[in-house]
Structures are given as C-alpha cells and as structure tokens.
Scaffold this motif. Structure first.
Motif, PDB file in Angstrom:
ATOM      1  N   THR A  29       0.832  -1.210   0.000  1.00 49.51           N
ATOM      2  CA  THR A  29       0.000   0.000   0.000  1.00 49.51           C
ATOM      3  C   THR A  29       0.860   1.251   0.000  1.00 49.51           C
ATOM      4  O   THR A  29       0.613   2.209  -0.738  1.00 49.51           O
ATOM      5  N   THR A  30       1.916   1.242   0.824  1.00 43.47           N
ATOM      6  CA  THR A  30       2.814   2.391   0.898  1.00 43.47           C
ATOM      7  C   THR A  30       3.538   2.606  -0.420  1.00 43.47           C
ATOM      8  O   THR A  30       3.656   3.730  -0.914  1.00 43.47           O
ATOM      9  N   LEU A  31       4.027   1.495  -1.007  1.00 45.00           N
ATOM     10  CA  LEU A  31       4.722   1.599  -2.287  1.00 45.00           C
ATOM     11  C   LEU A  31       3.785   2.116  -3.371  1.00 45.00           C
ATOM     12  O   LEU A  31       4.143   2.997  -4.166  1.00 45.00           O
ATOM     13  N   GLY A  32       2.573   1.584  -3.418  1.00 44.96           N
ATOM     14  CA  GLY A  32       1.607   2.040  -4.414  1.00 44.96           C
ATOM     15  C   GLY A  32       1.263   3.501  -4.257  1.00 44.96           C
ATOM     16  O   GLY A  32       1.152   4.242  -5.238  1.00 44.96           O
ATOM     17  N   SER A  33       1.096   3.923  -3.004  1.00 42.33           N
ATOM     18  CA  SER A  33       0.776   5.330  -2.744  1.00 42.33           C
ATOM     19  C   SER A  33       1.912   6.241  -3.183  1.00 42.33           C
ATOM     20  O   SER A  33       1.689   7.300  -3.785  1.00 42.33           O
ATOM     21  N   THR A  34       3.144   5.821  -2.903  1.00 41.44           N
ATOM     22  CA  THR A  34       4.305   6.635  -3.287  1.00 41.44           C
ATOM     23  C   THR A  34       4.422   6.751  -4.800  1.00 41.44           C
ATOM     24  O   THR A  34       4.610   7.846  -5.342  1.00 41.44           O
ATOM     25  N   LEU A  35       4.306   5.617  -5.482  1.00 47.88           N
ATOM     26  CA  LEU A  35       4.399   5.644  -6.944  1.00 47.88           C
ATOM     27  C   LEU A  35       3.279   6.490  -7.548  1.00 47.88           C
ATOM     28  O   LEU A  35       3.490   7.213  -8.527  1.00 47.88           O
ATOM     29  N   ALA A  36       2.102   6.419  -6.957  1.00 50.43           N
ATOM     30  CA  ALA A  36       0.982   7.200  -7.470  1.00 50.43           C
ATOM     31  C   ALA A  36       1.235   8.697  -7.316  1.00 50.43           C
ATOM     32  O   ALA A  36       0.947   9.491  -8.227  1.00 50.43           O
ATOM     33  N   ARG A  37       1.798   9.099  -6.173  1.00 49.82           N
ATOM     34  CA  ARG A  37       2.083  10.527  -5.949  1.00 49.82           C
ATOM     35  C   ARG A  37       3.140  11.034  -6.915  1.00 49.82           C
ATOM     36  O   ARG A  37       3.012  12.114  -7.491  1.00 49.82           O
ATOM     37  N   VAL A  38       4.212  10.254  -7.078  1.00 46.35           N
ATOM     38  CA  VAL A  38       5.278  10.672  -7.995  1.00 46.35           C
ATOM     39  C   VAL A  38       4.759  10.736  -9.425  1.00 46.35           C
ATOM     40  O   VAL A  38       5.051  11.679 -10.172  1.00 46.35           O
ATOM     41  N   ALA A  39       3.967   9.725  -9.818  1.00 46.53           N
ATOM     42  CA  ALA A  39       3.420   9.714 -11.177  1.00 46.53           C
ATOM     43  C   ALA A  39       2.485  10.899 -11.394  1.00 46.53           C
ATOM     44  O   ALA A  39       2.500  11.527 -12.468  1.00 46.53           O
ATOM     45  N   ALA A  40       1.691  11.239 -10.378  1.00 49.73           N
ATOM     46  CA  ALA A  40       0.787  12.383 -10.495  1.00 49.73           C
ATOM     47  C   ALA A  40       1.574  13.683 -10.655  1.00 49.73           C
ATOM     48  O   ALA A  40       1.220  14.550 -11.466  1.00 49.73           O
TER      49      ALA A  40
END
Length: 572
Positions: free
Chosen positions: A192-203
């Motif tokens: 969940t943490t990894l997904g959230s981080t990747l999502a923020r960077v991608a955004a």
C-alpha cells in the motif's frame, strides 16, 4: 551576537571564508570546492571559534540544491533523459545494488552492525551527489555531451530511487530491528505504501509535463511582456523554489527532484536560455553555501579515532562504486571514455546520503558513528572528485597504449560499432562523415538529406545510432576521437568531416586522425570559444563556425536584406 542577525552572520562569514580558502586552494592547484569545504569545517561546531547557525546553513544549502537542479532541468529535456534510458535505468539500479551490498557487507561482518543499520549505511554510500556532478561536468564543458547526459540521467534515476527509499524506510523500520516504531511513520502494508508513493510521484510528473508545459511558459511570456528584467528573474526564481516546495508538500518528492522537473517544464519556453543565464550567479552563490554546509557537518576527530573505517568507506565510494559503474557501462557496449566519465561521476556521495543518514538515526537504525563515517566519506570523496575527472584522459591514454583489454573495450564485438556489409557504396566514398547527432548534428543531417548528399553519422549514443539505422541512415557508435570509429565511418575516402559534437578536448584528435588517413579532407568544426576557434582554424586548418559569430552574421544578413533594398526608394 543577536539571534536575529544569525542569517546575515552566517552568510557573511560563510561567503567570506569560502572566498579566502577557495582562493588559497586554487593557488595550490586544488579545486576551489576543497576550500569551500574547509571553510565549513572552520565555522562548524567541532572546531574552536565562531560556530555558524547549522539550521540556517542547511536551509541555504537546500536552496542551492534546488536552484542548481532547476538549472539542470533548463538544459536537460525529457528527450535527453529518454535517449539514455536503456543504460541509465538498469545501470543505476544495478550499481546501487552493488554499492549497497558492499556497504552492508563491511558494516555487518567487519563492524558487527545490525541489518537495519547496515542497510541504511549501504544505501547512503550508493547514491552520488548531483550537485557535485553538475559542477564537475559544467566546469569541463561536457554537460551537453552524450557522456554528460548519461551521467545526469543515471543520477536522476538514483534520486528517484532514493525518494522511494525515504518513504519506505519508516514503515520497514520495525522489520529492520528498530527499537521502537516511528510515530510519524505511515501505516498500512508495504504494498500500500509503495503504491501510494508511486501514485504521488506519477501524479506530480504528469501534472508537470502536461499542465506545466503550457502554463509556466505562458506565465513567463506574460512577465516578459512587461519589459522588466527584475520581474523576469523573480518569476524564474519563484517558479523554481515554489514548484520544488509545492511538489515536496503535495506529492512527497524531494526539493531537488521538484526543481529539476520545474526546469524541464520551463525549458519548453523560448526564454529558457535567458532564464538559465540570469539565474546562474545566484545558483553559483548558493552552490558554494552547499559545500560550506557539508564542511560544517564534518567532525575531524573521526579521522583520528577511526582511520581504518574511514578508509574503508572511501574505498567503497571511490573504488568500489567506480569499478561497478565502469563495468556496467562497458557491459552495455559503451566506449572506455564513457565508462571512465560515469565512474568518476559516481565516485562521491552527497545530499541524499545526508538526508538518509539523518532519517536512519531518527529511526534508531543507524548508529551515531555511522553518520560520522558517511560525512567523512562524503567530504573526502567530494574533495578528490575533481582530481578523478582530471585523471580520465591520462588513464585512458595509458590504458590504450599499454592494455590490450582497453583497446578491446574501445572496439568491442558490437554490430553498431561498424557499418553493415550491405551498406550502399555511395556511403563509403565521397561521403560526408558527421560526428555528433545532437541538436546541431540533427539539423546538419536534415539539410544533407534534403539535398540528397550521402553521409555517415558517428555518435556515442547507442540509442541514436539504432534509430538512425532503423531509418536507413548509416551510423556507427563510439567516440570519434578513437581512430577505429572514424575508420569504420570510412573517413579515408570521405570528402568532408563535420564535427558537430560539443567535445572540445577531443576535436584535435579527430582532426589528426582524419588528416592522417585522408590528407585532403575538408574539416568543418563547431565551437563556442573564440580562442579555441582561432587555434583550430590556424593550427588544424579547419573551417570553424563560432556560435555567437554565426548568429550575428545571420542577423546582419536579415537586417541588410530588409533595409538595403529600401534605401534607394528612401532617397527619392
């Protein structure tokens, strides 16, 4: 000293001592940044006398990192980054794994550290300082070369990886042996943490590249229309700092990475060169403060108390990382010069290492001595890094002359290093050999194609060579200062050599090789240095095009074409 004057005092003392010690270092034939680092040691808390405000110095240094990364973004397009992705992405990942393993191995088996402390320590040694790299590349004029783009792209990938590390470390602290969980650490599973981080960077990247590419150049244009130079400079600085700060708060990326993408966005504006030029003095000033702040963090006592451990840290940074990076670059079939440049670029650590060490200590993973060793390794590696860059050419020359293995690296068994046997004869005789397929080389190639003039391209960027061959244009990969590359381009029967690459140190060797193999060949060279242009024209017998001079000539031709015909009519 009044507390409210600590900012002014820190600036005055920091700049003053940096000037004095930098001047002394230069006269001792040492890099000026060694003097800046020594100035920081003098005003740091571990030496007697005045102690500067550490918190203010750290914030000033952070501004320096932001402005410097912003300047890189102004010169480094997304296309440049994508053009080296095939080597930068896997190369950076593998090199970080090797360096981390070396650091962990020494910490766990020689010093008996815990798994968590050894992991933080190894990661801190694996990531190089972009600030140090950029100063080295800019001072040698190779930032815009293929080698420079590979090195910068490599470090951008490292920075992106460290963003993930800084976010993932707190939730993993308990698993790594931290005595107590960090209360501020995000909750939830690792995925969940990894997904959230990747999502923020991608955004963040999506917003900057999609919305920012249209909005910020438009704002810059509106400010330019006012005619105020002060507002223009203020707009550029405000964009760099505010985007970096906003990206950190909203998306969790680092200040440096946010500023880098801000520069890439503003590069789309027609005023990018002006923006880079007018912010250069400010970037240089704050870069000095960065080196001073690094010196302030250093405790000289660690050199006396733990000399063998310091030596081991420096060996991992300077020797271990360099060998790993050079081996990876050569494995990707890039020439020896590229391997040496990238290895020298990575033979130091800097800002991300300090941030990671601080986080590791706050999580009770990294022992205090680990922080001191990281700072000692950073200081020593930063101080000797310019010397490593200066040793690239002598090492390469020595290896070429004495080592059959090095000569093999220069001409590997690589299908892109030689023209295919099926190449049309028109490209092998009376053709133009074009060295460099960058911004200038592409325009030259386009003009030659439109006129139906056969040419062969020689370039170090393997991806560019692959694309050229796919489009039907003959091309070979390699450094054209190596005679083997020009031989593969059939320079012996060419009618002209056009050197469009920004590598002034290698131009003379290219011309010498061409003249040896083809005494009657005409050589055309680009240059941005008037003195260098005069020497090449006089000593090498080349036709040299000086950037500013050709721009002025084009402007004069346009003005005369528009004004002179109107003059007779105006006389009646």
């Amino acid at each position: 000293m009044h507390h409210e004057l600590s900012l002014i005092t820190t600036l005055a003392v920091g700049f003053g001592l940096a000037l004095i010690f930098g001047f002394i270092a230069t006269h001792l034939k040492m890099p000026a940044l060694v003097g800046y680092l020594f100035a920081g040691i003098v005003i740091g808390p571990t030496t007697p006398g005045y102690v500067a405000d550490m918190e203010i110095a750290a914030q000033l240094a952070e501004i320096g990192v932001m402005l410097l990364m912003f300047g890189v973004g102004l010169h480094f397009s997304l296309g440049d980054l994508l053009s080296v992705r095939k080597i930068a992405l896997p190369g950076a990942a593998l090199q970080m794994v090797v360096a981390t393993a070396l650091g962990m191995g020494v910490a766990m088996w020689a010093w008996d550290w815990s798994l968590g402390g050894a992991l933080v320590f190894g990661l801190a040694l694996s990531v190089a300082s972009t600030v140090v790299l950029l100063k080295a590349l800019e001072s040698r004029g190779v930032l815009d070369t293929v080698n420079g783009r590979i090195a910068v792209g490599w470090l951008v990938v490292e920075d992106l990886a460290m963003v993930l590390v800084l976010v993932l470390l707190p939730p993993l602290a308990g698993w790594l042996g931290a005595p107590q969980a960090n209360p501020d650490a995000p909750h939830g599973s690792l995925l969940t943490t990894l997904g959230s981080t990747l999502a923020r960077v991608a955004a963040f990247v999506a917003i900057m590249l999609v919305i920012g590419r249209r909005f910020f150049p438009w704002v810059l244009w509106q400010v330019t229309r006012t005619g105020s130079r002060e507002l223009f400079t203020l707009c550029v600085i405000a964009a760099a700092v505010s985007i970096a700060y906003g990206s950190s708060k909203l998306f969790g990326v680092s200040f440096a990475l946010g500023a880098f993408f801000a520069g890439m966005v503003l590069r789309e504006s027609q005023f990018s060169h002006r923006a880079a030029e007018e912010t250069l003095p400010l970037r240089d000033a704050f870069a000095v403060l960065f080196f001073v702040s690094v010196g302030m963090l250093f405790d000289p006592h660690v050199l006396v108390e733990k000399p063998l451990q310091v030596l081991a840290v420096v060996a991992i940074i300077v020797v271990g990382k360099s060998i790993a990076a050079a081996g990876l670059v050569l494995a990707f079939r890039y020439p020896l010069n590229t391997a040496l440049t990238v290895s020298a670029s990575l033979a130091q650590i800097g800002e991300f290492s300090f941030i990671l060490a601080g986080l590791g200590m706050s999580l009770k993973l990294l022992p205090p001595e680990g922080n001191s060793l990281i700072l000692a390794g950073a200081l020593i590696s930063i101080a000797i890094n310019p010397l490593l860059f200066g040793a690239i050419e002598p090492i390469q020359k020595w290896m070429r002359e004495r080592s059959p293995l090095a000569r093999l690296f220069e001409r590997p068994d690589d299908p892109l290093a030689e023209l295919p046997m099926t190449t049309d004869r028109k490209y092998l005789s009376k053709q133009v050999v074009l060295v460099g397929y960058g911004r200038v080389g592409k325009r030259v190639a386009q003009a030659l194609t439109e006129q139906g003039i056969p040419f062969v391209v020689a370039d170090e960027n393997r991806e560019a060579v692959e694309q050229l061959r796919a489009s039907g244009t003959p091309a070979v990969t390699g450094n054209a200062s190596d005679p083997g590359v020009l031989i593969q381009a059939h320079i012996a029967e060419a009618r002209m050599l056009v050197i469009a690459t920004a590598q002034p140190h290698a131009v003379r060797q290219m011309i010498e090789t061409a003249r040896t193999l083809n005494p009657d060949i005409e050589v055309v060279v680009r240059s941005h240095n008037e003195h260098e242009a005069e020497l090449l024209a006089r000593e090498a017998g080349s036709v040299v095009f000086l950037g500013e001079q050709e721009l002025a000539r084009a402007m004069v031709r346009h003005v005369l074409a528009r004004v002179v015909p109107a003059a007779p009519g105006a006389a009646h």
